[in-house]
Enzyme design. Sequence first.
Site, PDB file in Angstrom:
ATOM      1  CB  SER A   1     -18.740   4.302  43.670  1.00  0.00           C
ATOM      2  OG  SER A   1     -18.612   3.010  43.146  1.00  0.00           O
ATOM      3  CG  ASN A   2     -21.121   2.542  39.144  1.00  0.00           C
ATOM      4  OD1 ASN A   2     -21.309   1.365  39.395  1.00  0.00           O
ATOM      5  ND2 ASN A   2     -20.053   2.971  38.459  1.00  0.00           N
ATOM      6  CG  HIS A   3     -26.672   2.159  42.601  1.00  0.00           C
ATOM      7  ND1 HIS A   3     -26.500   2.198  43.955  1.00  0.00           N
ATOM      8  CD2 HIS A   3     -27.369   3.266  42.266  1.00  0.00           C
ATOM      9  CE1 HIS A   3     -27.082   3.282  44.430  1.00  0.00           C
ATOM     10  NE2 HIS A   3     -27.614   3.956  43.422  1.00  0.00           N
ATOM     11  CB  SER A   4     -21.805  -1.759  38.929  1.00  0.00           C
ATOM     12  OG  SER A   4     -21.342  -3.025  38.562  1.00  0.00           O
TER      13      SER A   4
ATOM     14  CB  ALA B   1     -20.598   0.019  36.028  1.00  0.00           C
TER      15      ALA B   1
END
Length: 400
Positions: free
Chosen positions: A209-212, A276
Site C-alpha cells: 500500500s502507500n501513505h495516502s 493514490a
Amino acid sequence: MTLQNKKIILGVSASISAYKSAFLIRLLVKKGAEVRVIMTDAAKDFITPLTLSTLSKNPVLSAFSEGDQGLWSNHVELGLWADLMVIAPASANTLAKCANGLCDNLLTAVYLSARCPVYFAPAMDLDMYRHPSTLRNIQSLKDFGNIIIDAEEGELASGLEGKGRLAEPEHIAEALELHFNTDKQLAGKKVIITAGPTQEDIDPVRYISNHSSGKMGYELAESFRNSGAEVTIVSGPVNIKAPAGVKVIRVRSAQEMLEATARDFQESDICIFAAAVADYAPREKAAQKIKKKDSEMFIELAKTPDIASEMGKVKRDDQLMVGFALETNNELEYAKSKLERKNFDMIVLNSLQDSGAGFRYDTNKITIADKRGRVVAYELKSKELVAQDIKAYVIDYLGL
Ligand code: C5P
C-alpha cells in the site's frame, strides 16, 4: 469575487489570535459585507470591543441584556438576520459548547438559533487541538453540517510548533467569498471522487500500500457537496469519517476501485481521481500466510488497472475528468503529458518539493493545468481551502 450586501455574524471567542479578527472584519467590510460582531466575555481580555465595533461600524454584542433599561439582544433575531455566521477564532471551549448544545452566552445562543451556514475557524494550542475531545467536537460540528476552516500549521503563541494557528484572515475571507460565489452552483451534478490508497494483497495478512491519507479526496467531497453536488466517494481504506450526505463506496484493491468507479461513471458529470492507486499488485495472492524461510523471497508483481485511463477511454464530451499528479522532477511537463495521456480535462499537480505539501500533511500546494492550456499556481493552504480552489476552478471551467 465579492461579499456585497452579505450579512455576516462574526463570533469572536477567547484566543490570543483574536487580534486577527480585526483584520478579518476589515477584509469583510472592504468586500462589501455588513458585519455584526458577537464576543464572548473572555474574548474581551484579548481585544477590545471598541476596536471591533469601530472596524465593523456596528456595536459589538456580548450580553443577552445591556444596562438597566431592559434592552436585550435577541439571539433568535440575530440568528435569522445573518446570511452566514463565522466563529473566528473558535476556542476549544466554544467549539465544545456548540458541539454539545450549550448556550450560556450570547454567541452560543445565536449559534443554536442560526439557520444560515456556520463556519468555525478553530485556534488553540497544539495539544488542545489534537486532544480527542476537540477532535470529536469538530467532527460533531461537521456532522451537523457546519463547515470547519482548518487551523493552520506553524509557530504557536506558546512557542510550540504545529497545528493550531487561526487560519489567516485572507484565507477565511476567501473561503466565505467562495461560499457565496459557488453556492449551489453544482446542484444536480453527479460527482465521483476516488480517494485514499489501495491495498494489494500478498497473502491473507500482508499487502502492498502507500501513505495516502485520503484527506484531499474527502475535503473535495465535502466542498462539492456544499455547492449542491450529489457526491460519491470510491474510497480505499482510510481513517476519515464520511462527510454527511456523501455516499461512500469502500474498496480495497485497485481492481475493486476500478469496478466501483466504472459502475457509476456513465451517470456522472464530474469524476475526480484523487486516489493514490497502487501501480503494481502481487500477480497472485497466496491462499495461506507465506512462511518465513532462510532464503530470500521474490514476489512477482503485475500492473494494476489504471482507473483514470480506463474511464478516459469511455468518457463523453459532456463529462469532466480531473486528475492528480504527484511529481518530484519536471513536474509541470509530466503533469501535462498525463493530462493528455489519460484524457483528463484538468490536472492538479502537487509537488513533493514544497514543504507541507502532499501525503499525510494537512496542507497542500497545487498548480492546476487544463486542456485549454491555462496554468494556475496557488499558495500553500489547508487541504480544505485547496478543495475550494479546485471546486472554484471546475465551476469556472464549466462556465457555471
Ligand atoms: O500515472 P499516475 O499514477 O501518476 O497518475 C495519477 C493520476 O491517475 C491520479 O489522478 C490517480 O488517481 C490516477 N490513477 C488511477 N489509477 C491508477 C493510477 C493512477 O486512477 N492505477
